[in-house]
Write a protein that holds these residues in place. Structure first.
Motif, short mmCIF file in Angstrom:
data_model
loop_
_atom_site.label_atom_id
_atom_site.label_comp_id
_atom_site.label_asym_id
_atom_site.label_seq_id
_atom_site.Cartn_x
_atom_site.Cartn_y
_atom_site.Cartn_z
N ASP A 106 0.82 -1.21 0.00
CA ASP A 106 0.00 0.00 0.00
C ASP A 106 0.86 1.27 0.00
O ASP A 106 0.69 2.16 0.83
CB ASP A 106 -0.95 0.01 1.20
CG ASP A 106 -1.93 -1.14 1.18
OD1 ASP A 106 -2.31 -1.55 0.08
OD2 ASP A 106 -2.30 -1.63 2.26
N GLN A 137 1.15 2.27 7.23
CA GLN A 137 0.19 2.63 6.19
C GLN A 137 -1.24 2.60 6.74
O GLN A 137 -1.57 1.80 7.62
CB GLN A 137 0.29 1.65 5.01
CG GLN A 137 1.67 1.48 4.45
CD GLN A 137 2.48 0.43 5.20
OE1 GLN A 137 2.04 -0.12 6.20
NE2 GLN A 137 3.67 0.16 4.71
N ALA A 139 -4.80 1.32 6.52
CA ALA A 139 -5.29 0.07 5.94
C ALA A 139 -6.62 -0.31 6.56
O ALA A 139 -6.93 0.03 7.72
CB ALA A 139 -4.27 -1.05 6.16
N THR A 235 -0.70 -9.78 7.25
CA THR A 235 -0.56 -8.98 6.03
C THR A 235 -0.01 -9.80 4.88
O THR A 235 -0.42 -9.64 3.73
CB THR A 235 0.36 -7.78 6.29
OG1 THR A 235 -0.16 -7.02 7.39
CG2 THR A 235 0.43 -6.87 5.07
#
Length: 360
Positions: A106, A137, A139, A235
């Motif tokens: 991302d 990030q 998310a 992730t």
């Protein structure tokens, strides 16, 4: 010292310009820097033997890496940039490893570091590991949105290959904390396990056949997330192979925590639904150069925050694979997915495919 460079390219050809943008492939295709056939660097590494010690091997650069069965960490065919150190028989028959990776996610970088210990017992192999992933990030997650997060995974795996039986079991615990937009934190408290059993035996006209049984489960959120997120959701867990999902079911492509996109949520499930229970019963029946396979899958969500149904569906797959040489194989698939209570208005989905795979 070894130096390795691996190039890869992804594309659907000029006659199928819309294939990779279709819903079943969009998520997998978005991982690649190019999907027009332009080559990109998949791996580029230097492997140094006897690094600082005659028992240590170190690999630096972009490299393939999967931790355990890939529940918590896998490069999924893209390679992970970083370093990996392995020490054989550092103490008796114990093998140790340490790793640090910094993949992109991302439009930002995620820092992953950890290690593991392999201990061979009299019957099988034990693998203990711990890793930490940290990212800054913004998310979306199954239970909430976060602007930064630190996840920690501690796992144990046991592998046994004894006569006709092959057993592989792994359990992983997720801890850590995430920061929410506008302030506040949510602590991770999830878990997942995957158990596989394979029995090999010759059956009638068929050659050495394999019967398998798989059961896997991950935790989910029973309600709206306030200060604790119980949904297990790494992730970089294993989800993809090429531009397709690789998981349980040719159609569903389920991992322990998500499946092929059926909604705009991060786990592909309806909003408020998280975690998965997977059961797989199957068999491989070889006949000369042909291998016939049949698999039955049952999918159920772990939690539904709205209190509705958790029954996702069942899938039945029939596959035939024909070997045309050491590097050429023809594969045919017929699969049917029957949605259940979580999708009350959905119809059955069928998949028919024929593929020719070559490797060189």
């Amino acid at each position: 010292m070894d130096v390795g460079i691996v190039l890869n390219s992804v594309g659907a050809g000029g006659a199928s310009t819309g294939t990779l943008s279709a819903a079943p492939f969009r998520e997998a295709a978005s991982r690649y820097p190019h999907i027009d056939g332009t080559p990109y660097i998949k791996e580029a590494y230097i492997r140094v033997y006897r690094f600082l010690n005659e028992k240590v091997t170190a690999t630096f650069g972009r490299q393939s890496f999967t931790l355990g069965q890939g529940i918590a960490l896998s490069d999924d065919g893209l390679g992970l940039p970083g370093a990996h150190l392995e020490a054989e028989k550092l103490y008796r028959n114990i093998k140790c490893e340490a790793f640090f990776f910094r993949p992109n996610k991302d439009s930002g970088f995620v820092r992953i570091y950890g290690g593991g210990i392999y201990y061979p017992s009299n019957e099988g192999l034990w693998h203990l590991y711990h890793l930490r992933e940290a990212g800054d990030q913004t998310a979306a997650e199954p239970g909430h949105n976060s602007v930064s997060r630190t996840r920690q995974f501690t796992g144990v795996r046991y592998f046994l290959n004894y006569n006709q039986l092959n057993f592989d079991g792994e359990f992983a615990l997720q801890k850590g904390v995430s920061k929410k937009p506008g302030g506040g934190k949510a602590r991770y408290n999830g878990h997942a396990f995957l158990i596989k059993g394979v029995w090999s035996q010759k059956l009638g006209l068929f050659g050495p056949s394999k019967m398998r049984l798989v059961y896997g489960k991950s935790s989910g959120n029973p309600g709206q997330v306030s200060d604790t997120d119980k949904a297990f959701f790494p992730t970089f867990g294993h989800r993809f192979k090429g531009v397709e999902r690789e998981g349980y079911g040719e159609i569903a492509g389920a991992s322990l925590y998500d499946l092929i996109q059926t909604s705009n949520t991060v786990n592909g499930l309806p909003a408020g639904v998280s975690g998965l229970n997977i059961v797989n019963i199957g068999a491989d029946l070889p006949y000369k150069k042909l291998v016939f396979s049949v698999d039955f899958y049952k999918f159920r969500a772990a939690q539904n925050a709205d209190g509705g149904s958790t029954q996702i569906g069942s899938e039945l797959d029939f596959k035939a694979s024909y070997s045309m040489g050491d590097s050429l194989r023809l594969k045919a698939v017929y699969a049917v997915l029957n949605p259940m209570g979580l999708y009350p208005a959905a119809n059955s989905v069928k998949l028919v495919s024929l593929a020719l795979a070559a490797k060189f």
